[in-house]
Design an enzyme around this catalytic site. Sequence first.
Site, short mmCIF file in Angstrom:
data_model
loop_
_atom_site.label_atom_id
_atom_site.label_comp_id
_atom_site.label_asym_id
_atom_site.label_seq_id
_atom_site.Cartn_x
_atom_site.Cartn_y
_atom_site.Cartn_z
N HIS A 1 0.84 -1.21 0.00
CA HIS A 1 0.00 0.00 0.00
C HIS A 1 0.87 1.26 0.00
O HIS A 1 0.44 2.31 0.47
CB HIS A 1 -0.93 0.05 1.22
N SER B 1 14.92 20.48 -17.84
CA SER B 1 13.73 21.26 -18.16
C SER B 1 14.16 22.47 -18.97
O SER B 1 15.21 23.05 -18.71
CB SER B 1 13.05 21.71 -16.87
N LYS C 1 16.27 20.96 -12.78
CA LYS C 1 15.58 19.68 -12.98
C LYS C 1 16.47 18.59 -13.62
O LYS C 1 17.20 18.85 -14.55
CB LYS C 1 14.33 19.86 -13.85
N ASN D 1 15.14 15.01 -14.78
CA ASN D 1 13.88 14.26 -14.85
C ASN D 1 14.09 12.84 -15.34
O ASN D 1 14.88 12.60 -16.24
CB ASN D 1 12.90 14.99 -15.76
N GLU E 1 9.67 7.38 -17.39
CA GLU E 1 8.30 7.83 -17.65
C GLU E 1 7.81 7.39 -19.03
O GLU E 1 6.66 6.96 -19.19
CB GLU E 1 8.21 9.36 -17.57
#
Lengths: 462, 462, 462, 462
Positions: D157, D278, D284, D286, D291
């Site tokens: 969870h 970015s 940033k 990333n 993703e």
Amino acid sequence: MAKKAWSGRFRKSMAKKAEEFSASIDIDKRLYKQDILQSIAYARALQKAKILSQSEAQKIIKGLTAILKGIESKKIKFKKEHEDIHMNIEMLLISKVGDVGKKLHTGRSRNDQVSTDFRMYLKLKIIETVSFITQFQSVLIDKAEENINQLMPGYTHLQRAQPISFGHYLMAYVEMFERDKDRLMHIHKNTDVMPLGSGALSGTMLSIDRKFLAKQLGFSRISQNSLDAVSDRDFVIDYVYAASVIMMHLSRLSEELVLFSSYEFDFIELPEDYCTGSSLMPQKKNPDIAELVRGKVGRVYGQLINLLTIMKSLPLAYNRDMQEDKEAAFDAIDTLKNCLSLYIEMLRKIKVNSERMDKAVRKGFLTATDLAYYLVNKGVAFREAHRIVGEIVAYCEDSNMELEYVSLKQLKKFSDKFTYDVQRVLTAEESVKNKSGIGGTAPERIKEAIKSARANLVNAKA
Amino acid sequence: MAKKAWSGRFRKSMAKKAEEFSASIDIDKRLYKQDILQSIAYARALQKAKILSQSEAQKIIKGLTAILKGIESKKIKFKKEHEDIHMNIEMLLISKVGDVGKKLHTGRSRNDQVSTDFRMYLKLKIIETVSFITQFQSVLIDKAEENINQLMPGYTHLQRAQPISFGHYLMAYVEMFERDKDRLMHIHKNTDVMPLGSGALSGTMLSIDRKFLAKQLGFSRISQNSLDAVSDRDFVIDYVYAASVIMMHLSRLSEELVLFSSYEFDFIELPEDYCTGSSLMPQKKNPDIAELVRGKVGRVYGQLINLLTIMKSLPLAYNRDMQEDKEAAFDAIDTLKNCLSLYIEMLRKIKVNSERMDKAVRKGFLTATDLAYYLVNKGVAFREAHRIVGEIVAYCEDSNMELEYVSLKQLKKFSDKFTYDVQRVLTAEESVKNKSGIGGTAPERIKEAIKSARANLVNAKA
Amino acid sequence: MAKKAWSGRFRKSMAKKAEEFSASIDIDKRLYKQDILQSIAYARALQKAKILSQSEAQKIIKGLTAILKGIESKKIKFKKEHEDIHMNIEMLLISKVGDVGKKLHTGRSRNDQVSTDFRMYLKLKIIETVSFITQFQSVLIDKAEENINQLMPGYTHLQRAQPISFGHYLMAYVEMFERDKDRLMHIHKNTDVMPLGSGALSGTMLSIDRKFLAKQLGFSRISQNSLDAVSDRDFVIDYVYAASVIMMHLSRLSEELVLFSSYEFDFIELPEDYCTGSSLMPQKKNPDIAELVRGKVGRVYGQLINLLTIMKSLPLAYNRDMQEDKEAAFDAIDTLKNCLSLYIEMLRKIKVNSERMDKAVRKGFLTATDLAYYLVNKGVAFREAHRIVGEIVAYCEDSNMELEYVSLKQLKKFSDKFTYDVQRVLTAEESVKNKSGIGGTAPERIKEAIKSARANLVNAKA
Amino acid sequence: MAKKAWSGRFRKSMAKKAEEFSASIDIDKRLYKQDILQSIAYARALQKAKILSQSEAQKIIKGLTAILKGIESKKIKFKKEHEDIHMNIEMLLISKVGDVGKKLHTGRSRNDQVSTDFRMYLKLKIIETVSFITQFQSVLIDKAEENINQLMPGYTHLQRAQPISFGHYLMAYVEMFERDKDRLMHIHKNTDVMPLGSGALSGTMLSIDRKFLAKQLGFSRISQNSLDAVSDRDFVIDYVYAASVIMMHLSRLSEELVLFSSYEFDFIELPEDYCTGSSLMPQKKNPDIAELVRGKVGRVYGQLINLLTIMKSLPLAYNRDMQEDKEAAFDAIDTLKNCLSLYIEMLRKIKVNSERMDKAVRKGFLTATDLAYYLVNKGVAFREAHRIVGEIVAYCEDSNMELEYVSLKQLKKFSDKFTYDVQRVLTAEESVKNKSGIGGTAPERIKEAIKSARANLVNAKA
């Protein structure tokens, strides 16, 4: 390997494979025009906010205009190492106008930039889709008008049910596509919201006049929450959903084109130039275009699931997963365009096999319901009348006989309400003529429906 | 085995297994009220068309009213052998009022009847869904108002990006749900079309006044093509699509509730009465409700694919495959209702862990962009400024230092534009305050957004 | 509100609404038997590990056995506040045998417990599904044998293509279902892995003999990584995928049952007791069962998307989202069972309309390919022969004539290779007889295929 | 416009738009090698059947071999008007070897030809996919071995649950991918069936030796029903389903890579060359590749739905809708290849942030379950022990204290079973060491698992 615009903090350049995998230029180059128009408007807004001087803005705008021309005349080639259309154009600009080009991105993030481009593009494409549908409706309406008096069996459960007009049948699709256009126009409204000025996620600190920008770019509204503005792809999914429903409608029509042009039905003849043969069987004339259109419904459903899956459980704000949205939408746009433009041509050329339809409408007890109403008119309760006619049909089947050939004497064995005038209700023409309530298949009703549908098409254009 | 109303032509009664398989009464009994109200209106229309006498109509209406009471007081039990709610009620009516009951079905088919019932029901449920969303938005707005000045890190790519207000974050969801309501209200408009009077597929031959019927049943429009009217399930798919998007939005919120209540983020505390423990691990407090809501997005996507698959390639008009539409829609309706009503309660009770958010917003170079703009304001081109700050960040990471602790002397090594006033731009508060364009995260903007959102809620109710 | 077994650290009891939303007892009660058998085996393993004494274990086993009887005799009712089947049975046990019952859960988590129950159940259901398919294949084979010499038109693109045997057509489905069974048996192998002993996620610290447990519970293998064991739902998705393919196969068959029983094809007659009539149209005999089966493919596809969506991006290990897996799988299991058991009965009773098939096979130039091979045998290159016959077909269509009626004289105008023996190749019987390669439609080949398929069925049972 | 090979009966050539829409050469050109190899084998079979003379066969084979070289050296360009790869190659052959080339298609249909090509291609690609997975497993195993003793919090969870080894965590994925390979190899078996010789639908009348052909082409089995052979796309859907599950597994891993590399978790560091920055925010870094891989799960799910939708309700045998199958499969193949090959590199380079993991494993009451077992060992029933520890945790939370800092005196207030030896069970190391059942997270067990997994990899290669 090109130096990235974002690479200040990086010690290593991107792995070649990773660069290729993440580059989207092959897909998003379609947005070149929107991206340049946006940048021109943005340069003006930066000037208005005194971040660019007039001459700087002019230089940038001139540079961008030249790039636009260069792209449209195919003189400019995009580079994969510049990742996407936005960076490609930024790099082209800097190489063209020098350091002043480095100022254009002030206060803008690719997050709001890409969403703005995409919305501009999609707005155009929605209107284009609507226009294709309108043309297709126009063909259907013309065909319907030619066939107001052409009767055919209407089906439920693919069993012959009641006589209808072929014109009425075609007008059913006009209605479906009218809903599709309404759905698209509603999506247009929701797409017509400008996210530009949302920055990466938190808004802009520059005194950019967002309403000025929206006006320049033809947006009716501007987004109200920067975080939502860069995270939102509802407008894309809405479009692909609408495309799915249109394709579903086309799949139903395609199924019927395949059925109706089969040897067994033989109601219509598809134009030869929209059919193909078999490499083995010399006699074959196959309805390939109808089948391909039917099959492509899977493609668009697939893109819908693609997008819904991508967005499931994504935390705010922008995540790179969302880059896949464009390929999905472009594929749906192209599929719709191809299918609709083919059907506009093909449906115009289908031939109705009148003789077969006329014959078919006389077989299969299509007027059994009319016979039941005959009894209702003579005072029999409907459920009773239904039962009586059901038994007459069973009798006919056993005797291998159509309803119209049952003698009055025979009919009287089932109910004494039958009299000499019964024969009249057993013809398909009478049955159709009597369905004269609004939306019914009676010729007068179809004429009205055609008139009203034509008026709608004209209004839509106005 | 009960005698079917349609069995006149049949020699054999239906196989038990087939009867059970095809019966839909367990599902469509939900439509009992709509079916009875429709039949009452239909009896009046039959009277108006002189197919029923006044006393017959009165008898039927009285009978139907009694049946409605009987069902609502649980005195009436439905029978599986009567297939569906429509046949059940017809049989109840006949057994109550006798032969006159057999006249009610005159000119009506289950095809137009079921679609009319379903549209009546769905119209109610759309309004109910909208109302649940409005209540949820109201909770979100209240929470947003409490948290206008509560800062937190804003994320892109789940990496800390820029400081935002927690209130701003919550208002992003208010915007999403506003789109959802707009979509639902558009679907309501398309559902609000009455098919009754379309017969089985070809229209009705009786002089039924469809506009009178529509008025009685609260429909704004009537369908214009009988064939389309009985074949169309767009309104159902539209609803389940809208439900899919709502669930997608809820899945994003749920994901963040799970993340934000994790040990690692620890931004919020979920109310204990909406969590569960572990049967094995005594320390666990699990965000089960958020997880279940997140998981149920799959259920609704599944129903969407269910419906789209069913309708693929179905020839006109009604086919029995379409019977499955109701279970799919009811499941989506219930899922939405459950998820939204739970979240209304749960979100009201979440506790913000202010200390943790305050601390978090100070870590992760969240004001690096502001530092770049500082340089832009001193005349550096944005791309240059971006590069310089990128290098400062890399330096900080190597030194394991946050931006605000870099000395001016150090900063000057990267650019001589830095002066003593630089410190100010490095605070989260300043960063947030400066995002004051429309849609930005500045407190004044959030206040406006809240005010405007509240006004919308009130208008929606009015 | 019942005290939860996991509530030690909680100050508040669960909100009523949340309890109802998260309870799964209405769904997972199906697993009662598996859960009890698992607990009995687990008690034995705890005894073996000296965590329970012999008398404690006996007491627990006796208690569990009594509960099993209580459930099967419907004397025991489950409680929603005990959440799921596992907690219900644990609570029943404690109330029956007292404090010793509290020891049973030692070292076991619901995470490994539920997966073990589910795998036990699914293994049974896979075998059940395979058995239904086998019965259905057996009916198809019998029908095929009856119809080895019954010719019909074979179709591609729904256009008449070449003559085939109806028996050959039926045997195509036997092949499909054979693949379905193979897929199911492979899934069975992957389901037959016991996760019990994985604890909540990290394994068990007790000296539980997992291989002993596996043997007791009839598992062939035990899981090798505790984290994967409680996170894995591949076996469920695999089953629902296999169910999707089976339903897709059934949808193809259903489509053909609808087509072949239409007025236009009229090749088969569906048994009356598997059809329904219309409440409006007295003559209708609708293939409702075939349509419902066809429609239910959407339901199973939907459950597949449901599960795939749920599992997308879920971090390890167990998350509550996964609770939805059971309802999805149970729904697929029931749908398959219903559809297959209905088709077993229905297909047995379909009647072949020999006269219509015999007539149909003579129309539509079905032997055009044979005519081309006639020329090939006379030394014409295939592509040439194809072109020549294509022109003959065009000539026939213009003259509204079937191939067999073209005179030799006419044929010779197209090619001088035609001689008097050409007539023979134009009959359907000859065409079919000649397709005598393995897998071809020649009677001898079908006989072999039937023999081999029957042998497979027997082997499968053995 | 080129003359089509099937155009004998046609008076009109295909409409340009229809030709472009239906052409598949841009997609199926991938099958060029399979198509040529198939044709070479087929020429040999025709020779064996005495349909081609030896010299004719040689001429054809020589021609085909030259075409293969021409394609591979990019000297040959395909033409859209020749529709697909099969016709393109046939036309190239005829233009190269003259009229004898027209004989090659004797007895073969595109229906069996395309399915044979596709199966040959897919068999290769399945093996390729398996090989990529094996390489990825190898990386995971190496990483696991390095991290056997690296502890981290295990989650359920997304809440900290119990200490586990990071090596154990990685091995969970090795298990998942093992199932994926097993699934693929089973699909390989079902793809390895040759349809060639099925003709268009009814089999072949030539004495083609299908077993000889199968041997030449490397097929283990031949199809047993011609109708099924050309209608079947199960093997394609099976592959895309297997790809969907693999992508689902990768999406779970990707989600964790994103989580674990977030500021909040900070357990791992992704290699810079697999991250991007970015364009706006200079700080940033990333996790774009993770993703994108996560997002691409939507793409593959979409292709699965695409194929399942296409096949729904398609009557036998071949229908043109099925042409879409190749694009769907190729897209899944490419997506898998890209994602896996990137992850092979990227995972190799991730850095473990030991310090952070070590620290994390000490927070969040991860050893609460061990504490409960401590009590169980002292004779407390598990449910009792669970309750007691739950209360201790609640007490700790109120006092903002971790478990290991609770004094023995305090503990005794909750249960008098606690004695001085309790401290030992509260360490993560002890907890992990104790999970020594098969599949548990104890170091010795992980070592065994690694050894066994490595042996599997070697066997797979052998």
